[in-house]
Design a protein around this motif. Structure first.
Motif, PDB file in Angstrom:
ATOM      1  N   ARG A  33       0.841  -1.200   0.000  1.00 45.23           N
ATOM      2  CA  ARG A  33       0.000   0.000   0.000  1.00 45.23           C
ATOM      3  C   ARG A  33       0.877   1.252   0.000  1.00 45.23           C
ATOM      4  NH1 ARG A  33      -4.101   2.730  -1.807  1.00 45.23           N
ATOM      5  NH2 ARG A  33      -5.124   4.065  -0.273  1.00 45.23           N
ATOM      6  N   ARG A  34       2.013   1.182   0.710  1.00 49.62           N
ATOM      7  CA  ARG A  34       2.921   2.338   0.698  1.00 49.62           C
ATOM      8  C   ARG A  34       3.372   2.665  -0.714  1.00 49.62           C
ATOM      9  NH1 ARG A  34       7.212   1.468   5.628  1.00 49.62           N
ATOM     10  NH2 ARG A  34       5.727   0.308   6.877  1.00 49.62           N
ATOM     11  N   GLU A  36       1.769   2.085  -3.438  1.00 55.22           N
ATOM     12  CA  GLU A  36       0.650   2.735  -4.140  1.00 55.22           C
ATOM     13  C   GLU A  36       0.544   4.198  -3.726  1.00 55.22           C
ATOM     14  OE1 GLU A  36      -2.220  -1.245  -4.133  1.00 55.22           O
ATOM     15  OE2 GLU A  36      -2.879   0.576  -3.117  1.00 55.22           O
ATOM     16  N   LEU A  37       0.666   4.440  -2.397  1.00 54.25           N
ATOM     17  CA  LEU A  37       0.523   5.811  -1.902  1.00 54.25           C
ATOM     18  C   LEU A  37       1.640   6.688  -2.443  1.00 54.25           C
ATOM     19  CD1 LEU A  37      -0.502   5.054   1.798  1.00 54.25           C
ATOM     20  CD2 LEU A  37      -1.957   6.079   0.043  1.00 54.25           C
ATOM     21  N   LEU A  94      -7.839   7.690   0.019  1.00 57.58           N
ATOM     22  CA  LEU A  94      -7.012   7.173   1.103  1.00 57.58           C
ATOM     23  C   LEU A  94      -7.688   7.421   2.439  1.00 57.58           C
ATOM     24  CD1 LEU A  94      -3.776   9.431   1.271  1.00 57.58           C
ATOM     25  CD2 LEU A  94      -6.068  10.213   0.936  1.00 57.58           C
ATOM     26  N   GLU A  98      -3.748   6.788   6.518  1.00 61.12           N
ATOM     27  CA  GLU A  98      -2.858   6.825   5.356  1.00 61.12           C
ATOM     28  C   GLU A  98      -2.460   8.258   5.029  1.00 61.12           C
ATOM     29  OE1 GLU A  98      -4.333   2.739   3.113  1.00 61.12           O
ATOM     30  OE2 GLU A  98      -5.237   4.638   2.527  1.00 61.12           O
ATOM     31  N   VAL A 102       1.233   9.805   4.856  1.00 58.33           N
ATOM     32  CA  VAL A 102       1.745  10.602   3.733  1.00 58.33           C
ATOM     33  C   VAL A 102       2.336  11.916   4.253  1.00 58.33           C
ATOM     34  CG1 VAL A 102       1.034  11.974   1.721  1.00 58.33           C
ATOM     35  CG2 VAL A 102       0.303   9.584   1.918  1.00 58.33           C
TER      36      VAL A 102
END
Ligand code: HEC
Length: 117
Positions: A33-34, A36-37, A94, A98, A102
């Motif tokens: 997921r990181r 993707e972020l 998000l 999340e 960020v």
């Protein structure tokens, strides 16, 4: 043989403790997921904040420009946008934890590819 009830209680309590500990550790997004972020921030946020996040239509999102700014209000900005400005809200894309990840990662220096940190 059935385990004595006390042992079952202990096992359930231990299980609950493990789940609680895991939930705390899971506050940071998992590596996939990181990634993707990070690519979302680089591409979507970068379209306004600059591909190197050093500013464009939106202000720079670099450690020295964000230093000292309250994390909570920046998380709210990411989630809800800033009415009256070009900054859109990202709540559909998000979660709040999340968004906090960020923001904290931007403040620490954003990775190029999401593998770091
Ligand atoms: C369409 C353009 C646009 C996009 C896309 C965009 N922003 Fe923004 N952003 C802005 C503008 C403009 C501001 C300044 C708003 C103001 O004047 O207060 C801003 C402000 C911010 C701030 C506050 C900065 C500060 O110094 O207080 C943060 C944090 C931020 N954006 C993060 C993001 C993130 C993270 C993304 C992607 C998920 C993103 N932005 C995508 C235009 C954009």
């Amino acid at each position: 043989m059935k385990p004595p009830p006390l042992l079952v209680h202990v096992a359930v309590l231990l299980g609950t403790a493990f789940i609680a500990a895991y939930a705390a550790a899971a506050a940071d997004p998992q590596p996939e997921r990181r990634r993707e972020l990070v690519s979302m921030v680089r591409q979507d946020c970068g379209s306004c904040h600059g591909l190197t996040l050093s500013g464009g239509l939106g202000p720079a999102l670099l450690p020295h420009t964000l230093a000292g700014k309250p994390v909570d209000s920046m998380v709210a900005t990411v989630m809800n946008g800033r009415p009256g400005t070009a900054m859109p809200g990202w709540a559909r894309f998000l979660s709040e934890p999340e968004a906090e990840w960020v923001v904290r990662t931007l403040m620490a220096g954003f990775p190029a590819d999401g593998v770091g940190r």
